[in-house]
Write an enzyme that holds these catalytic residues in place. Sequence first.
Site, PDB file in Angstrom:
ATOM      1  N   TYR A 118     -41.338  18.530  31.959  1.00 11.70           N
ATOM      2  CA  TYR A 118     -42.581  19.312  32.097  1.00 11.70           C
ATOM      3  C   TYR A 118     -43.073  19.297  33.535  1.00 11.70           C
ATOM      4  CZ  TYR A 118     -42.734  20.036  27.110  1.00 11.70           C
ATOM      5  OH  TYR A 118     -42.430  20.454  25.834  1.00 11.70           O
ATOM      6  N   ASP A 176     -46.769  14.604  18.593  1.00 13.53           N
ATOM      7  CA  ASP A 176     -47.763  15.598  18.988  1.00 13.53           C
ATOM      8  C   ASP A 176     -47.868  16.744  17.976  1.00 13.53           C
ATOM      9  OD1 ASP A 176     -49.594  16.872  20.685  1.00 13.53           O
ATOM     10  OD2 ASP A 176     -47.992  17.983  21.705  1.00 13.53           O
ATOM     11  N   GLU A 217     -37.445  12.212  21.941  1.00 11.48           N
ATOM     12  CA  GLU A 217     -38.178  11.433  22.948  1.00 11.48           C
ATOM     13  C   GLU A 217     -38.493  10.012  22.510  1.00 11.48           C
ATOM     14  OE1 GLU A 217     -41.609  13.852  23.712  1.00 11.48           O
ATOM     15  OE2 GLU A 217     -40.501  15.332  24.871  1.00 11.48           O
ATOM     16  N   GLU A 231     -36.676  21.184  25.965  1.00 13.70           N
ATOM     17  CA  GLU A 231     -38.099  21.557  25.996  1.00 13.70           C
ATOM     18  C   GLU A 231     -38.483  21.829  27.445  1.00 13.70           C
ATOM     19  OE1 GLU A 231     -41.038  18.865  24.358  1.00 13.70           O
ATOM     20  OE2 GLU A 231     -39.842  18.503  22.547  1.00 13.70           O
TER      21      GLU A 231
END
Length: 608
Positions: A476, A182, A423, A512
Amino acid sequence: SGMLFPRESASRELKELNGLWAFRADKSPNRNRGFEEAWYKQRLAETGPVIDMPVPASFNDVTQDATLRDFTGWVWYDREVHLPPRWITDEGTRLVLRVGSAHYYSVVWVNGEKVVEHNGGHLPFEAEIGSLFRKDPTNPCRITVAVNNTLTLETLPPGTIHYIRDRSRYPDGFFVQGTSFDFFNYAGIHRSVLLYTTPRAYVDDVTVVTDFVDNTGFVKYSVSVRGTTSATLKVTLMDKDGHCVASSNGSSGVLKVPDVKLWWPYLMHENPAYLYSMEVRCTDSSDGGDVYTLPVGIRTVHVTTTQFLINNKPFYFHGVNKHEDSDIRGKGFDWPLIVKDFNLMKWMGANSFRTSHYPYAEEILQMCDRHGIVVIDECPGVGIKDIQSFGNASLSHHLEVMEELVRRDKNHPSVVMWSVANEPAAEMPPAEFYFQTLIKHTKELDPTRPVTYVTASNFARDKGAPFVDVLCVNSYFSWYHDPGHLEVIQLQLNTQFEDWHEKYQKPIIQSEYGADTVPGFHSDPPVMFSEEYQSEVLRNYHSVFDQKRNKYVIGELIWNFADFMTAQGVTRVVGNKKGVFTRQRQPKASAFILKERYWRLANETGTL
Ligand code: E9O
């Protein structure tokens, strides 16, 4: 051979080749005309139209050419340099050309002769070039660099090229560079290009490992010298005032430092980031000898089942994830940006960051050494999602990248842990062998630092987690999962921590968490993308961190320090907006929340 950071000394000269280079993108249909026509054999300007290109910088955002912004393939750079004549005529001088980094694959020629190739976008490479001039000292020095940013399933990071041959719907030659990470695949010569000299007999590499017992520090060193078999070595350790505190002869040994001043993270000690200088002097009968001086911080790192210890004291990571990313220069090295970022990190009381998702410039790590900011040093293993990227070709390249990374960064006291990936698809069956091998290899390269990779995989299915020293977990809640539902965060985060802890009994870093936020969007009650929503996500995460942080949660790293550019896509509005600062480094509301929190944590856990 070693890859010591180039430094001037009594025996070494250095010349930076930054500034404007000639530049040409190879837009031929097969992207290969530059090689077919051997553009490196003449000045690039003689091969066709060239434009000005700054070095260091990404090429993508500096022109008005849309096809260059999104270009995939070979781009060519060249420039001429005037070498000081004594560099050429003096037989005792060794001349090295070094590229700090170029993304992704590079080939370098000097006066039309290939001198080095390098696979990988974030680490330095160099070549000895003196012999090219000795035959003809009147030669000018023309340096040509071809760089290819194409990513495949075997590069790090991986990517895929899709050719679309439907001529009724797509123009001739249409293809897409796909990636599963990303951030924008900025490319070009990203860090300094320079020439430096050493004597023929030179210090090739230095490795230090530090320890202490009570008031005595130990610096275990080993030095490799090249270009001679008869050199004598002298190693001197000096304190900040230049006083010698220990010295030794021989290519390896242990320096004993009385009344040691340890390297501490800032906020943890009133005298942080203490650096000694280790002067390595090799003398050879045939010339004047070589001197290289390395900054040395004396500190230890240990991991228990619940703690991360620096100098045997528990360290709590309250910090950020970063990117090398900014307007116009893309991923190009930029001192004003670096200094601004350090000032912002200190403003907010961040004591640490992760080099998400690739090795950063060495100058950044040197800043961390000097300021006492702790680093999790990550390799470019991001976006490993396709099963083919767990194959042998990928694994052997990944092992090489870790070798290059450890070789470059092993002596930084600020670097306390290696991260081998971000990840990855760690639930795939080959992930087990892959991470076992990769982590074992990294520990052999550096037995002194813990190794991790950052997981977003489920605790029950993660095949690499058994091999890491510290669990780094991204999540998230209320964003990618249950978007809009702030009320699930605390329950889900508690469950996350308890699941991982129960299964592995290892310390955990929340590596994160965050929410995209468009600065200036306001909403109460909070809705997604508003500053209030990001603030609420943070507050909810923080309340769980506070319940767990004296147990086994050892850190929290916000995603992200600043907004950053990504590939174009329907979920990204001119980039990823999860920064607590904008891309121009102005604060969103969340930055003030972190500032308050981090200084409070520093006061509680540090000695302030
Ligand atoms: C990696 C980072 O580079 N972690 C991502 C960050 C983000 O903002 C990215 O910038 O997207 C988050 C990974 C999210 C994984 C969950 C996907 C769930 C889909 C429903």
